[in-house]
Design a protein around this motif. Structure first.
Motif, PDB file in Angstrom:
ATOM      1  N   ILE A  91       0.848  -1.194   0.000  1.00 13.32           N
ATOM      2  CA  ILE A  91       0.000   0.000   0.000  1.00 13.32           C
ATOM      3  C   ILE A  91       0.879   1.237   0.000  1.00 13.32           C
ATOM      4  CG2 ILE A  91      -1.659   1.315   1.368  1.00 13.32           C
ATOM      5  CD1 ILE A  91      -2.865  -1.175   2.326  1.00 13.32           C
ATOM      6  N   PRO A  92       0.587   2.233  -0.846  1.00 12.69           N
ATOM      7  CA  PRO A  92       1.386   3.464  -0.837  1.00 12.69           C
ATOM      8  C   PRO A  92       1.198   4.234   0.459  1.00 12.69           C
ATOM      9  CG  PRO A  92      -0.510   3.675  -2.306  1.00 12.69           C
ATOM     10  CD  PRO A  92      -0.455   2.238  -1.891  1.00 12.69           C
ATOM     11  N   THR A  93       2.223   4.972   0.836  1.00 14.31           N
ATOM     12  CA  THR A  93       2.207   5.678   2.119  1.00 14.31           C
ATOM     13  C   THR A  93       1.160   6.783   2.172  1.00 14.31           C
ATOM     14  OG1 THR A  93       4.012   7.055   1.265  1.00 14.31           O
ATOM     15  CG2 THR A  93       4.613   5.182   2.662  1.00 14.31           C
ATOM     16  N   ASN A  94       0.676   7.249   1.031  1.00 18.07           N
ATOM     17  CA  ASN A  94      -0.340   8.308   1.032  1.00 18.07           C
ATOM     18  C   ASN A  94      -1.766   7.772   1.012  1.00 18.07           C
ATOM     19  OD1 ASN A  94      -0.394   7.318  -1.558  1.00 18.07           O
ATOM     20  ND2 ASN A  94      -0.291   9.312  -2.575  1.00 18.07           N
ATOM     21  N   THR A  95      -1.942   6.489   1.331  1.00 18.36           N
ATOM     22  CA  THR A  95      -3.277   5.889   1.386  1.00 18.36           C
ATOM     23  C   THR A  95      -4.122   6.564   2.469  1.00 18.36           C
ATOM     24  OG1 THR A  95      -2.470   3.737   0.620  1.00 18.36           O
ATOM     25  CG2 THR A  95      -4.548   3.750   1.819  1.00 18.36           C
ATOM     26  N   PRO A  96      -5.367   6.948   2.174  1.00 19.07           N
ATOM     27  CA  PRO A  96      -6.224   7.531   3.216  1.00 19.07           C
ATOM     28  C   PRO A  96      -6.325   6.602   4.418  1.00 19.07           C
ATOM     29  CG  PRO A  96      -7.238   7.794   1.068  1.00 19.07           C
ATOM     30  CD  PRO A  96      -6.040   6.915   0.870  1.00 19.07           C
ATOM     31  N   PRO A  97      -6.258   7.156   5.636  1.00 21.49           N
ATOM     32  CA  PRO A  97      -6.264   6.306   6.834  1.00 21.49           C
ATOM     33  C   PRO A  97      -7.497   5.432   6.961  1.00 21.49           C
ATOM     34  CG  PRO A  97      -6.543   8.632   7.411  1.00 21.49           C
ATOM     35  CD  PRO A  97      -6.143   8.585   5.976  1.00 21.49           C
ATOM     36  N   GLU A  98      -8.660   5.912   6.480  1.00 21.77           N
ATOM     37  CA  GLU A  98      -9.877   5.098   6.566  1.00 21.77           C
ATOM     38  C   GLU A  98      -9.738   3.827   5.735  1.00 21.77           C
ATOM     39  OE1 GLU A  98     -10.551   9.189   7.538  1.00 21.77           O
ATOM     40  OE2 GLU A  98      -9.965   8.336   5.597  1.00 21.77           O
ATOM     41  N   LYS A  99      -9.138   3.964   4.563  1.00 20.13           N
ATOM     42  CA  LYS A  99      -8.955   2.790   3.709  1.00 20.13           C
ATOM     43  C   LYS A  99      -7.978   1.812   4.351  1.00 20.13           C
ATOM     44  CE  LYS A  99     -10.077   4.890  -0.756  1.00 20.13           C
ATOM     45  NZ  LYS A  99      -9.620   5.170  -2.136  1.00 20.13           N
ATOM     46  N   LEU A 100      -6.917   2.329   4.931  1.00 14.86           N
ATOM     47  CA  LEU A 100      -5.934   1.469   5.579  1.00 14.86           C
ATOM     48  C   LEU A 100      -6.561   0.740   6.771  1.00 14.86           C
ATOM     49  CD1 LEU A 100      -3.020   0.474   5.779  1.00 14.86           C
ATOM     50  CD2 LEU A 100      -2.490   2.519   7.100  1.00 14.86           C
ATOM     51  N   LYS A 101      -7.292   1.462   7.595  1.00 16.08           N
ATOM     52  CA  LYS A 101      -7.899   0.854   8.776  1.00 16.08           C
ATOM     53  C   LYS A 101      -8.961  -0.181   8.410  1.00 16.08           C
ATOM     54  CE  LYS A 101      -7.094   4.917  11.688  1.00 16.08           C
ATOM     55  NZ  LYS A 101      -7.715   6.090  12.367  1.00 16.08           N
ATOM     56  N   SER A 102      -9.585   0.002   7.245  1.00 13.64           N
ATOM     57  CA  SER A 102     -10.626  -0.955   6.849  1.00 13.64           C
ATOM     58  C   SER A 102     -10.032  -2.291   6.418  1.00 13.64           C
ATOM     59  CB  SER A 102     -11.462  -0.373   5.703  1.00 13.64           C
ATOM     60  OG  SER A 102     -10.728  -0.342   4.488  1.00 13.64           O
ATOM     61  N   ILE A 103      -8.721  -2.343   6.203  1.00 15.56           N
ATOM     62  CA  ILE A 103      -8.057  -3.583   5.799  1.00 15.56           C
ATOM     63  C   ILE A 103      -7.545  -4.366   7.002  1.00 15.56           C
ATOM     64  CG2 ILE A 103      -6.135  -4.532   4.443  1.00 15.56           C
ATOM     65  CD1 ILE A 103      -6.315  -2.021   2.688  1.00 15.56           C
ATOM     66  N   VAL A 104      -7.140  -3.652   8.039  1.00 16.89           N
ATOM     67  CA  VAL A 104      -6.465  -4.258   9.190  1.00 16.89           C
ATOM     68  C   VAL A 104      -7.232  -5.416   9.820  1.00 16.89           C
ATOM     69  CG1 VAL A 104      -5.637  -3.795  11.538  1.00 16.89           C
ATOM     70  CG2 VAL A 104      -5.112  -2.186   9.685  1.00 16.89           C
ATOM     71  N   PRO A 105      -8.562  -5.314  10.025  1.00 18.24           N
ATOM     72  CA  PRO A 105      -9.253  -6.410  10.736  1.00 18.24           C
ATOM     73  C   PRO A 105      -9.151  -7.773  10.077  1.00 18.24           C
ATOM     74  CG  PRO A 105     -10.640  -4.455  10.635  1.00 18.24           C
ATOM     75  CD  PRO A 105      -9.473  -4.198   9.742  1.00 18.24           C
ATOM     76  N   TYR A 106      -8.895  -7.824   8.772  1.00 14.52           N
ATOM     77  CA  TYR A 106      -8.889  -9.107   8.074  1.00 14.52           C
ATOM     78  C   TYR A 106      -7.602  -9.902   8.276  1.00 14.52           C
ATOM     79  CZ  TYR A 106     -12.850  -6.983   5.653  1.00 14.52           C
ATOM     80  OH  TYR A 106     -14.043  -6.373   5.360  1.00 14.52           O
ATOM     81  N   GLY A 107      -6.586  -9.274   8.849  1.00 13.08           N
ATOM     82  CA  GLY A 107      -5.339  -9.990   9.111  1.00 13.08           C
ATOM     83  C   GLY A 107      -4.399 -10.085   7.925  1.00 13.08           C
ATOM     84  N   THR A 108      -4.645  -9.325   6.879  1.00 14.12           N
ATOM     85  CA  THR A 108      -3.742  -9.291   5.732  1.00 14.12           C
ATOM     86  C   THR A 108      -2.398  -8.712   6.149  1.00 14.12           C
ATOM     87  OG1 THR A 108      -5.586  -9.017   4.194  1.00 14.12           O
ATOM     88  CG2 THR A 108      -3.419  -8.323   3.416  1.00 14.12           C
ATOM     89  N   THR A 109      -1.316  -9.272   5.635  1.00 15.07           N
ATOM     90  CA  THR A 109       0.013  -8.732   5.902  1.00 15.07           C
ATOM     91  C   THR A 109       0.224  -7.504   5.028  1.00 15.07           C
ATOM     92  OG1 THR A 109       0.867 -10.940   6.421  1.00 15.07           O
ATOM     93  CG2 THR A 109       2.484  -9.226   5.909  1.00 15.07           C
ATOM     94  N   LEU A 110       0.455  -6.351   5.660  1.00 16.82           N
ATOM     95  CA  LEU A 110       0.529  -5.082   4.949  1.00 16.82           C
ATOM     96  C   LEU A 110       1.958  -4.565   4.881  1.00 16.82           C
ATOM     97  CD1 LEU A 110      -2.559  -3.289   6.548  1.00 16.82           C
ATOM     98  CD2 LEU A 110      -2.468  -4.614   4.433  1.00 16.82           C
ATOM     99  N   PHE A 111       2.315  -4.023   3.709  1.00 15.67           N
ATOM    100  CA  PHE A 111       3.618  -3.407   3.503  1.00 15.67           C
ATOM    101  C   PHE A 111       3.397  -2.006   2.946  1.00 15.67           C
ATOM    102  CE2 PHE A 111       4.210  -7.948   3.087  1.00 15.67           C
ATOM    103  CZ  PHE A 111       5.368  -8.193   3.805  1.00 15.67           C
ATOM    104  N   LEU A 112       3.786  -0.978   3.713  1.00  9.28           N
ATOM    105  CA  LEU A 112       3.701   0.390   3.228  1.00  9.28           C
ATOM    106  C   LEU A 112       4.923   0.682   2.364  1.00  9.28           C
ATOM    107  CD1 LEU A 112       2.422   2.391   6.330  1.00  9.28           C
ATOM    108  CD2 LEU A 112       1.197   1.936   4.210  1.00  9.28           C
ATOM    109  N   VAL A 113       4.702   1.186   1.160  1.00 14.60           N
ATOM    110  CA  VAL A 113       5.791   1.495   0.233  1.00 14.60           C
ATOM    111  C   VAL A 113       5.639   2.940  -0.234  1.00 14.60           C
ATOM    112  CG1 VAL A 113       6.038  -0.888  -0.515  1.00 14.60           C
ATOM    113  CG2 VAL A 113       4.453   0.605  -1.714  1.00 14.60           C
ATOM    114  N   PRO A 114       6.751   3.595  -0.599  1.00 16.49           N
ATOM    115  CA  PRO A 114       6.684   5.012  -0.987  1.00 16.49           C
ATOM    116  C   PRO A 114       5.779   5.267  -2.178  1.00 16.49           C
ATOM    117  CG  PRO A 114       8.948   4.352  -0.556  1.00 16.49           C
ATOM    118  CD  PRO A 114       8.135   3.100  -0.553  1.00 16.49           C
TER     119      PRO A 114
END
Length: 343
Positions: A91-114
């Motif tokens: 996920i790019p670092t400029n992703t809106p926080p709401e979109k990022l938080k909506s992914i977290v509950p599913y347990g997907t492994t996330l990598f923030l990239v520039p």
């Protein structure tokens, strides 16, 4: 390993809504909207995720890996979890926080990239091949099986009405291509397909306007999440689809998209993300300039829920009117309704 099962969550068959109040506001006889924000995770990406995960099961992939600016990641995470497939998402670092938080509950492994461009997508494709993971990107170039799910938008539209123009918010070009293919599935007759992009990141629209020799730019200068792809992977396919239907490309300033987001919510009760509102703003501007007429029946694809990106409303006092007492509220109500005969 989790049991693999069919990843259906209720996606698809979204309604077409008539935006009568907004049409009246702008002097149009009718505006229609395909309500893709009503899909389970709040965007059309659920259709792509369902088809992607089904293909992953068919191919006996060990999991999935992909890139996303938010909507696709939430969709793939939900449908991957439903099917028992582990996911790895960049996920790019400029992703809106709401979109990022909506992914977290599913347990997907996330990598923030520039940033995420073609180079990064190619690298992820190599990793998907090496580890037997399904590649999940909203682009025909990388995931044609998944994109077939979005073609159902066009298929449904053929049964929902006769539309003269279809306005599609466009980033990488895949959605536009999918809608065009779905509309042309049986009949070769199709509405004009209109590519709507931000003025600060519109390589496909600028190419359609003959401002660029190829649909590619070096950088983006826009804040409209989901549409910021300077080198769109399906840019050429999208260009061909637009030209085949005698459509065109539109460029919309960010502030006009935000204004349309507010108007749509206030006049129709529909809260969509700025990317969706941008396509509606493009339609209104085309009407003002005479590109669509009073006799036309245009439709806009409302791709995602407004809850996906709330950055415009972060201020603590946004939308609030302060009153020292309830008598202040009474005075305001008197001023509001003293010259009306609504009641």
């Amino acid at each position: 390993m989790n049991e693999r099962r069919e990843p259906y969550l209720g996606e698809g068959q979204t309604p077409v809504l008539s935006l009568t109040s907004l049409a009246k506001h702008f002097g149009l006889p009718q505006i229609s909207a395909k309500a893709e924000y009503l899909n389970p995770t709040g965007s059309y990406k659920d259709r792509i995720a369902a088809a992607t995960v089904k293909d992953a099961i068919r191919q006996a992939n060990r999991g999935w890996i992909g890139t996303s600016s938010g909507n696709g990641g939430a969709a793939m995470s939900a449908y991957g979890s439903r099917a028992g497939l582990p996911g790895f998402l960049c996920i790019p670092t400029n992703t809106p926080p709401e979109k990022l938080k909506s992914i977290v509950p599913y347990g997907t492994t996330l990598f923030l990239v520039p940033e995420i461009g073609m180079r990064e997508m190619d690298a992820i494709k190599n990793l998907s091949d090496e580890f037997n993971l399904k590649m999940s990107v909203t682009a025909y170039q990388y995931n044609p099986e998944g994109m077939a799910g979005a073609e159902l938008i066009g298929s449904e539209l053929r049964a929902q009405g006769s539309f003269s123009h279809v306005y599609v918010p466009t980033g990488g070009g895949g959605l536009l291509v999918a809608v065009a293919r779905g509309l042309n599935e049986i009949s070769q007759r199709s509405p004009k397909i209109i590519c709507a992009q931000p003025s600060g990141c519109g390589p496909i629209s600028r190419h359609l306007r003959n401002e660029l020799s190829i649909p590619r730019i070096s950088t983006c200068d826009s804040k409209i999440s989901g549409l910021l792809l300077p080198d769109p992977p399906d840019g050429r396919l999208a260009t061909d689809a637009v030209r085949r239907t005698e459509g065109w490309g539109c460029l919309v300033e960010d502030d006009k998209a935000y204004l349309m987001q507010d108007l749509l919510a206030q006049k129709e009760g529909i809260f969509v993300e700025p990317a969706s509102a941008l396509a509606l703003a493009a339609m209104i501007e085309d009407f003002r300039q005479g590109h669509i007429s009073y006799s036309d029946n245009p439709l806009v694809i409302l791709t995602g829920s407004g809850l996906k990106d709330l950055r415009r409303f972060e201020q603590p006092d946004a939308g609030l009117t302060h009153a020292a007492s309830l008598s202040d509220l009474q005075h305001m109500l008197n001023a509001t309704f003293s010259h009306t005969s609504d009641f």
